[in-house]
Design an enzyme around this catalytic site. Structure first.
Site, mmCIF file in Angstrom:
data_model
loop_
_atom_site.group_PDB
_atom_site.id
_atom_site.type_symbol
_atom_site.label_atom_id
_atom_site.label_comp_id
_atom_site.label_asym_id
_atom_site.label_seq_id
_atom_site.Cartn_x
_atom_site.Cartn_y
_atom_site.Cartn_z
ATOM 1 C CG ASP A 82 13.410 24.793 -2.701
ATOM 2 O OD1 ASP A 82 14.522 24.099 -2.825
ATOM 3 O OD2 ASP A 82 13.049 25.222 -1.874
ATOM 4 C CB ILE A 83 9.684 21.312 -0.999
ATOM 5 C CG1 ILE A 83 9.286 20.339 -1.868
ATOM 6 C CG2 ILE A 83 8.420 21.124 0.236
ATOM 7 C CD1 ILE A 83 9.519 18.929 -1.475
ATOM 8 C CG ASN A 101 12.633 16.612 7.050
ATOM 9 O OD1 ASN A 101 11.877 15.813 6.769
ATOM 10 N ND2 ASN A 101 13.632 17.225 6.236
ATOM 11 C CG ASP A 127 12.559 10.168 3.655
ATOM 12 O OD1 ASP A 127 13.215 11.309 3.544
ATOM 13 O OD2 ASP A 127 13.037 9.375 4.198
ATOM 14 C CD GLU A 147 14.985 21.466 0.867
ATOM 15 O OE1 GLU A 147 14.974 22.514 1.265
ATOM 16 O OE2 GLU A 147 15.850 20.558 1.165
#
Length: 299
Positions: A176-177, A184, A193, A219
């Site tokens: 997971d980022i 964003n 993206d 993500e």
């Protein structure tokens, strides 16, 4: 340039090409014409195109060599003609082709004959290739290019079957980022993206050929590792974490980097794939709560 050069040039074309004189006798027949019609140049040169050779018919069955021949019309008035017809193949069947006939003139403009160019109207499609293409479209995440969640679920079930049939364990890593919403919010979804594609690229290029990385959602990514141990899974997870931390994007002179939190689990005998993923998810939560940019596996 000599005549031999132009013959080689015409023979290299994918479209069939043939020339006729004013009496509609065939004076040239290229290699593609041989392939599409089945007739060799030796069999057709000097003969009329209406001599029980091509005998084009239209979709109503009208024989164009008798009435409505595009080549004859071109020789008569010099105007180009184009039509979809059904050519007679040497083996007897009809081949749908698109033909284009154009007048051949001398330097004074006098019509000496015509040239007809034709190609198959419907190219055959390798059905297996088409199925593979459709399968890829259905099972690939369009943004990142890695497998999507549906594909990951299919491969998870395959891992489960192998474990039950052969006792081959597998590992699951959930990646997971960290703080992706901030990316964003700060830089916009376009940059977000690009970050997703960057992370997917690291995962996809680092795992072994028998392993795979997929986008799990948002993500979050999943990495499936066949025939692995806890130590092997941890080593891979740490390598992925490090490589992502060392990666970055250049955006308008700004260096944009992210980290990831990873949770992992190795399958147990007889365990369902869903249970393995659930245990990996708990370890991901642990990595998040203990400070992020870390790997957590069950001990």
């Amino acid at each position: 340039m000599d005549e031999a050069f132009f013959k080689r040039l015409l023979d290299s074309m994918a479209d069939g090409v043939y020339f006729v004189d004013a009496q509609r006798r065939i004076t040239f027949w290229n290699k593609a014409a041989e392939r599409i019609s089945g007739y060799t140049a030796q069999e057709v040169l000097g003969k009329s195109c209406a001599d029980n050779l091509l005998r084009h018919v239209d979709e109503s069955g009208r024989e164009l060599c008798v009435e409505g021949c595009p080549v004859a019309a071109v020789i008569r008035d010099g105007r180009m003609r184009e039509a979809q017809v059904y050519m007679h193949h040497k083996l007897g069947h009809r081949v749908p082709v698109v033909v284009r006939a154009t007048a051949l003139r001398n330097d004074a403009g006098r019509i000496l004959g015509a040239v007809e160019i034709f190609h198959a109207a419907f190219e055959k499609v390798d059905i297996l290739q088409e199925i593979q293409k459709l399968r890829k479209e259905v099972l690939t995440d369009p943004l990142t290019g890695v497998g999507n969640r549906r594909y990951a679920e299919i491969r998870l079930q395959e891992c489960q079957k192998d474990e039950r049939a052969y006792g081959v364990s597998y590992g699951v890593l959930l990646v997971d980022i960290d703080h992706f919403k901030a990316v964003n919010d700060t830089w916009g979804h376009g940059v977000g993206d690009k970050v997703l594609r960057m992370v997917a690229g690291v995962l996809d290029s680092t795992v072994r050929s028998l392993d795979m990385a997929c986008r799990w959602g948002g993500e979050e990514f999943v990495v499936l590792c066949r025939n692995t141990t806890a130590d092997g899974l941890r080593a891979l997870a740490e390598r992925l974490r490090m490589l992502i931390e060392k990666s970055w994007l250049d955006h308008l002179g700004n260096r944009i980097a992210v980290t990831v939190s990873i949770g992992g689990a190795v399958s147990r005998p007889g365990e369902t794939a869903e249970a393995v993923v659930e245990r990996a998810d708990k370890q991901l939560y642990r990595s998040k709560t203990e400070g992020r940019n870390r790997v957590s596996l069950e001990t």
